[in-house]
Design a protein around this motif. Structure first.
Motif, short mmCIF file in Angstrom:
data_model
loop_
_atom_site.label_atom_id
_atom_site.label_comp_id
_atom_site.label_asym_id
_atom_site.label_seq_id
_atom_site.Cartn_x
_atom_site.Cartn_y
_atom_site.Cartn_z
N TYR A 151 -11.80 15.97 19.33
CA TYR A 151 -12.01 17.11 20.24
C TYR A 151 -13.10 16.75 21.24
N PRO A 152 -12.69 16.30 22.46
CA PRO A 152 -13.73 15.93 23.45
C PRO A 152 -14.58 17.14 23.84
N TRP A 153 -15.83 16.90 24.11
CA TRP A 153 -16.74 17.98 24.49
C TRP A 153 -16.27 18.60 25.82
N GLY A 154 -16.18 19.89 25.86
CA GLY A 154 -15.80 20.58 27.11
C GLY A 154 -14.30 20.66 27.33
N PHE A 155 -13.51 20.07 26.42
CA PHE A 155 -12.05 20.08 26.62
C PHE A 155 -11.46 21.29 25.86
N GLY A 156 -11.27 22.36 26.58
CA GLY A 156 -10.76 23.57 25.92
C GLY A 156 -10.41 24.63 26.95
N THR A 157 -9.90 25.72 26.46
CA THR A 157 -9.60 26.85 27.34
C THR A 157 -9.94 28.13 26.58
N THR A 158 -9.55 29.26 27.16
CA THR A 158 -9.84 30.53 26.46
C THR A 158 -8.52 31.23 26.13
N THR A 159 -8.61 32.09 25.12
CA THR A 159 -7.41 32.84 24.73
C THR A 159 -6.95 33.73 25.88
N TYR A 160 -7.92 34.21 26.68
CA TYR A 160 -7.52 35.12 27.76
C TYR A 160 -6.70 34.39 28.82
N LYS A 161 -7.09 33.14 29.11
CA LYS A 161 -6.34 32.39 30.13
C LYS A 161 -4.91 32.13 29.65
N LEU A 162 -4.77 31.83 28.38
CA LEU A 162 -3.42 31.62 27.84
C LEU A 162 -2.63 32.94 27.89
N PHE A 163 -3.36 34.04 27.64
CA PHE A 163 -2.71 35.36 27.71
C PHE A 163 -2.19 35.64 29.13
N VAL A 164 -2.99 35.27 30.14
CA VAL A 164 -2.57 35.51 31.54
C VAL A 164 -1.26 34.79 31.82
#
Lengths: 308, 232
Positions: A151-164
């Motif tokens: 899991y690279p540092w800073g490599f992620g998103t948020t549940t809300y963005k996926l929801f959009v």
């Protein structure tokens, strides 16, 4: 961060933009396709949706999800209502003349924008997302010990963005079903194809136009409700979505819903990727260049029909 | 019910095409409008449908004043229109075109069934887009769509234009069926043979002005009127 994860992040950002853009541009495309009105005020209905979302979300106490759901219902209704009023009071009176409606919608643009400035003010204000957990994304590499997942540092998103992204996809599919399967959808398509014959078969065209103008604005407002927890609500926020929506409907083909969605994905993703790796300005320049190329080599757009 | 045009004047914007035109189409008869190109025949049909605003005069169906209604209310009173060039909703399927025809009037599934029984070939093409049909099938669909209104008055604008003889015969049969059912039919037709076969009365229009209205028998005996108003 390595190039691979960086690119995936850019694509995710682009997908959020594309989802919102597809909804906004669909509204513009619908209005042009059926009414032949170039709605220059479309971005202001987007802005109105964002501002109403802020008002509704901040006036409802309790969990942010309550305010968000209320905003998702109220903002499209308010924007749609304002659009119907604009149609009845302005567009109908100029008989939907293509040139007059451009000037008229510029007028509507300034009225909505200045009313927003007078009532909401010049500040940019955030709306709290209904949920916003961070999701770390995995990456892989072939190291000395073989295939490794980490899991690279800073490599992620948020549940809300996926929801959009998911919500926009559901709304788009729902809208397509509405247009292709419902009686109102049939009436709207018949009106688009031949206004005079639609009248000759009992379709009240001016009421259909009001409905379409209202629906177009409601779609823009709904897109704004989705994005306003990520961007902030501001009275000048309508410019960018308007420009990008025009780019999308020109590339996709004016009035073509399929073309609008494909072009929104194309422009949204390229905007996201180019903005992350280079600059947002370059992304806009390339999109505008693409429009110029489409206008020169395929004026009807990628999915539009050549005029007979 | 009788359709009456009471001194109508109409046109396109400032250009007047019809001048004080009066006509009457009675139930169970075919009234044919004859005249040279540009005489105002199609304009007359459009004016009846409310698709062109009247400058003066009235269009009456029985006691109802059609010209005082918004155009979309006119078909609800049973005025079916088959325009020149068919004007189908080309990107809609055959089933959807028929559905549009049923919106204003008619008895839904019952009317749809009746119309598809009259044109069985359309039943085989229900899911096909209208633009993919042959010319004859398109004319069938345009006719079927208008019959979905269960019309009391049917306006036909050059229905046999560009059709092969078998299709012309089908159109003629359909007109006969509608006439026998008591429908008042106004027919615009350029083919004199079709006029002599189909019409009960013929109304001549010249430069937007109504001229003689004669029984078709008169025309069969004496072609001088045709020479005078149509140039044949």
């Amino acid at each position: 961060m390595e190039f691979g994860p960086h690119l995936i992040l850019a694509i995710l950002e682009g997908a959020v933009g594309a989802a919102v853009l597809a909804l906004t541009a669909l509204g513009l495309s619908l209005v042009f396709g059926i009414m032949r009105v170039v709605n220059v005020a479309h971005g202001e209905f987007f802005m109105l949706g964002a501002i109403v979302a802020w008002w509704v979300a901040t006036s409802i106490a309790g969990h942010p999800a309550l305010g968000f759901v209320a905003a998702a219902v109220v903002a499209p209704l308010v924007a749609g209502g304002v659009a119907v009023l604009g149609d009845r009071l302005v567009l109908k009176r100029v008989h939907y003349d293509p040139e007059a409606t451009i000037v008229a919608t510029i007028g509507i643009l300034y009225i909505i924008q200045q009313l927003a400035l007078m009532t909401y003010g010049p500040e940019a204000r955030p709306v709290e997302p209904p949920f916003n957990s961070r999701i770390a994304l995995p990456w892989f590499e072939f190291g000395e010990t073989g295939f490794e997942i980490y899991y690279p540092w800073g490599f992620g998103t948020t549940t809300y963005k996926l929801f959009v992204i998911g919500a926009a996809a559901v709304i788009l599919v729902g809208f397509w079903l509405f247009l292709s399967r419902s009686r109102i959808g049939l009436v709207m398509r018949a009106t688009q194809l031949d206004r005079e014959m639609a009248t000759a078969f009992g379709i009240p065209v001016s009421r259909v136009y009001s409905l379409v103008f209202g629906l177009g604005a409601a779609l823009a407002a709904l897109a704004a409700v989705l994005i306003v927890p990520i961007q902030q609500a501001h009275y000048l926020m309508g410019g960018d979505p308007l420009l990008l929506s025009f780019i999308v409907v020109i590339i996709g083909g004016l009035g073509s819903i399929r073309g609008t969605i494909v072009a929104a994905v194309l422009i949204g993703l390229s905007d996201g990727i180019i903005s992350v790796f280079f600059s947002p300005t370059l992304a806009k320049i390339i999109a505008t260049l693409l429009v110029a190329l489409v206008l020169v080599f395929r004026p009807q757009g990628l999915f539009g029909k050549k005029p007979a | 019910m009788t359709l009456r045009l009471d001194g109508i004047s109409a046109g396109y914007g400032p250009v007047q095409v019809l001048f004080d035109l009066s006509l009457e189409a009675r139930p169970g008869e075919v009234l044919c409008l004859l005249g040279r190109n540009g005489a105002g025949k199609t304009t007359t049909l459009k004016a009846i449908m409310g698709l062109l605003p009247l400058m003066s005069g009235r269009v009456l169906l029985g006691a109802a004043e059609l010209s005082a209604m918004p155009a979309h209310e006119v078909p609800k009173h049973g005025i079916g229109y088959i325009p020149q060039g068919r004007r189908l909703f080309t990107e809609l399927t055959v089933a959807e075109n028929i559905e549009v025809g049923l919106l204003a009037r008619g008895r839904g599934a019952e009317t749809r069934e009746k119309v598809l029984t009259m044109f069985p070939r359309l039943r085989e093409r229900l899911s096909q887009r209208a633009e993919t049909l042959s010319g004859g099938e398109q004319q069938m669909l345009a006719t079927a769509r208008a019959l979905c209104l269960e019309p009391e008055v049917l306006l036909l604008d050059e229905p046999t234009e560009g059709l092969q003889p078998s299709m012309i015969s089908l159109i003629r049969d359909t007109v006969d069926v509608m006439r026998d059912a008591g429908v008042a039919i106004i027919l615009v037709e350029q083919r004199i043979e079709a006029v002599l076969n189909l019409a009960d009365r013929v109304a001549f229009i010249e430069n937007g002005h109504g001229r003689e209205v004669v029984d078709v028998e008169v025309l069969r005996r004496d072609k001088a009127l045709l020479q005078k108003y149509v140039g044949i």
